[in-house]
Design a protein around this motif. Sequence first.
Motif, PDB file in Angstrom:
ATOM      1  N   GLY A 219       0.966   4.009  -3.015  1.00 48.67           N
ATOM      2  CA  GLY A 219       0.759   5.424  -2.726  1.00 48.67           C
ATOM      3  C   GLY A 219       1.913   6.271  -3.225  1.00 48.67           C
ATOM      4  N   LEU A 220       3.123   5.763  -3.053  1.00 54.74           N
ATOM      5  CA  LEU A 220       4.305   6.458  -3.551  1.00 54.74           C
ATOM      6  C   LEU A 220       4.250   6.603  -5.068  1.00 54.74           C
ATOM      7  CD1 LEU A 220       7.147   7.623  -2.873  1.00 54.74           C
ATOM      8  CD2 LEU A 220       8.023   5.318  -3.283  1.00 54.74           C
ATOM      9  N   ALA A 221       3.875   5.547  -5.764  1.00 50.47           N
ATOM     10  CA  ALA A 221       3.789   5.584  -7.223  1.00 50.47           C
ATOM     11  C   ALA A 221       2.704   6.559  -7.676  1.00 50.47           C
ATOM     12  CB  ALA A 221       3.520   4.182  -7.766  1.00 50.47           C
ATOM     13  N   VAL A 222       1.538   6.511  -7.065  1.00 50.91           N
ATOM     14  CA  VAL A 222       0.430   7.397  -7.436  1.00 50.91           C
ATOM     15  C   VAL A 222       0.812   8.848  -7.146  1.00 50.91           C
ATOM     16  CG1 VAL A 222      -1.937   8.064  -6.859  1.00 50.91           C
ATOM     17  CG2 VAL A 222      -1.353   5.650  -7.179  1.00 50.91           C
ATOM     18  N   GLY A 223       1.455   9.097  -6.028  1.00 52.47           N
ATOM     19  CA  GLY A 223       1.908  10.444  -5.691  1.00 52.47           C
ATOM     20  C   GLY A 223       2.917  10.971  -6.689  1.00 52.47           C
ATOM     21  N   SER A 224       3.824  10.105  -7.123  1.00 58.52           N
ATOM     22  CA  SER A 224       4.825  10.507  -8.120  1.00 58.52           C
ATOM     23  C   SER A 224       4.158  10.881  -9.437  1.00 58.52           C
ATOM     24  CB  SER A 224       5.827   9.379  -8.360  1.00 58.52           C
ATOM     25  OG  SER A 224       6.545   9.111  -7.184  1.00 58.52           O
TER      26      SER A 224
ATOM     27  N   THR B 153       0.840  -1.199   0.000  1.00 57.83           N
ATOM     28  CA  THR B 153       0.000   0.000   0.000  1.00 57.83           C
ATOM     29  C   THR B 153       0.875   1.249   0.000  1.00 57.83           C
ATOM     30  OG1 THR B 153      -1.661  -1.207   1.260  1.00 57.83           O
ATOM     31  CG2 THR B 153      -1.864   1.185   1.209  1.00 57.83           C
ATOM     32  N   PHE B 154       1.945   1.218   0.772  1.00 58.29           N
ATOM     33  CA  PHE B 154       2.859   2.341   0.816  1.00 58.29           C
ATOM     34  C   PHE B 154       3.470   2.601  -0.553  1.00 58.29           C
ATOM     35  CE2 PHE B 154       7.286   3.760   1.160  1.00 58.29           C
ATOM     36  CZ  PHE B 154       7.094   5.021   1.717  1.00 58.29           C
ATOM     37  N   PHE B 155       3.974   1.550  -1.193  1.00 55.67           N
ATOM     38  CA  PHE B 155       4.607   1.712  -2.502  1.00 55.67           C
ATOM     39  C   PHE B 155       3.592   2.134  -3.566  1.00 55.67           C
ATOM     40  CE2 PHE B 155       8.012  -1.112  -0.710  1.00 55.67           C
ATOM     41  CZ  PHE B 155       9.002  -0.137  -0.733  1.00 55.67           C
TER      42      PHE B 155
ATOM     43  N   GLY C 167      11.419  -3.820  -7.683  1.00 57.35           N
ATOM     44  CA  GLY C 167      12.606  -4.489  -7.148  1.00 57.35           C
ATOM     45  C   GLY C 167      12.609  -4.515  -5.635  1.00 57.35           C
ATOM     46  N   ARG C 168      12.210  -3.407  -5.027  1.00 53.09           N
ATOM     47  CA  ARG C 168      12.177  -3.347  -3.556  1.00 53.09           C
ATOM     48  C   ARG C 168      11.092  -4.268  -2.980  1.00 53.09           C
ATOM     49  NH1 ARG C 168      14.575   1.734  -1.177  1.00 53.09           N
ATOM     50  NH2 ARG C 168      15.761   2.626  -2.898  1.00 53.09           N
ATOM     51  N   VAL C 169       9.967  -4.359  -3.671  1.00 59.45           N
ATOM     52  CA  VAL C 169       8.906  -5.268  -3.220  1.00 59.45           C
ATOM     53  C   VAL C 169       9.397  -6.705  -3.305  1.00 59.45           C
ATOM     54  CG1 VAL C 169       6.616  -6.169  -3.799  1.00 59.45           C
ATOM     55  CG2 VAL C 169       6.986  -3.708  -3.691  1.00 59.45           C
ATOM     56  N   ASN C 170      10.093  -7.049  -4.377  1.00 58.28           N
ATOM     57  CA  ASN C 170      10.637  -8.405  -4.504  1.00 58.28           C
ATOM     58  C   ASN C 170      11.660  -8.690  -3.412  1.00 58.28           C
ATOM     59  OD1 ASN C 170       9.082  -9.166  -6.682  1.00 58.28           O
ATOM     60  ND2 ASN C 170      10.549  -8.450  -8.192  1.00 58.28           N
ATOM     61  N   GLU C 171      12.513  -7.702  -3.097  1.00 57.98           N
ATOM     62  CA  GLU C 171      13.476  -7.866  -2.010  1.00 57.98           C
ATOM     63  C   GLU C 171      12.746  -8.090  -0.679  1.00 57.98           C
ATOM     64  OE1 GLU C 171      16.025  -4.461  -1.918  1.00 57.98           O
ATOM     65  OE2 GLU C 171      16.924  -4.927  -3.871  1.00 57.98           O
TER      66      GLU C 171
END
Length: 118
Positions: A9-14, A5-7, A52-56
């Motif tokens: 939101g980050l993508a939508v905000g960007s 959810t955080f990521f 990539g960060r989600v996969n990590e």
Amino acid sequence: MKTSTFFAGLAVGSVAAAITVLYSTPQSGSEMRSSVATASADLKAKLKDVKGRVNELKESVSDFANQNVQPAIEGVKDSVGGWRTADEGSRNRLENEIQEIQSAIEELERHVAAQHNH
């Protein structure tokens, strides 16, 4: 808060920030297309980084689960196995004691019958 959810939101905000900047700055058509292409490339790079960060994160969670949960499960299995072994020994001991009590009762009944017949 969930990481996904955080990521998201980050993508939508960007995306929202990029669109706001693009439309609030006066530019010609070719400059606008160039800005859109640049913003699109930046967004793709950011999304790739997020992926990539989600996969990590998934790998970290999986490693954590394998390192910490599996030993706990094995410990529980060992405890249950030990309990079953101990329980079986107790059950055998109780069966022997019951058999001895039944033998003693039969002996007592024979002794009482013999006393009664005399």
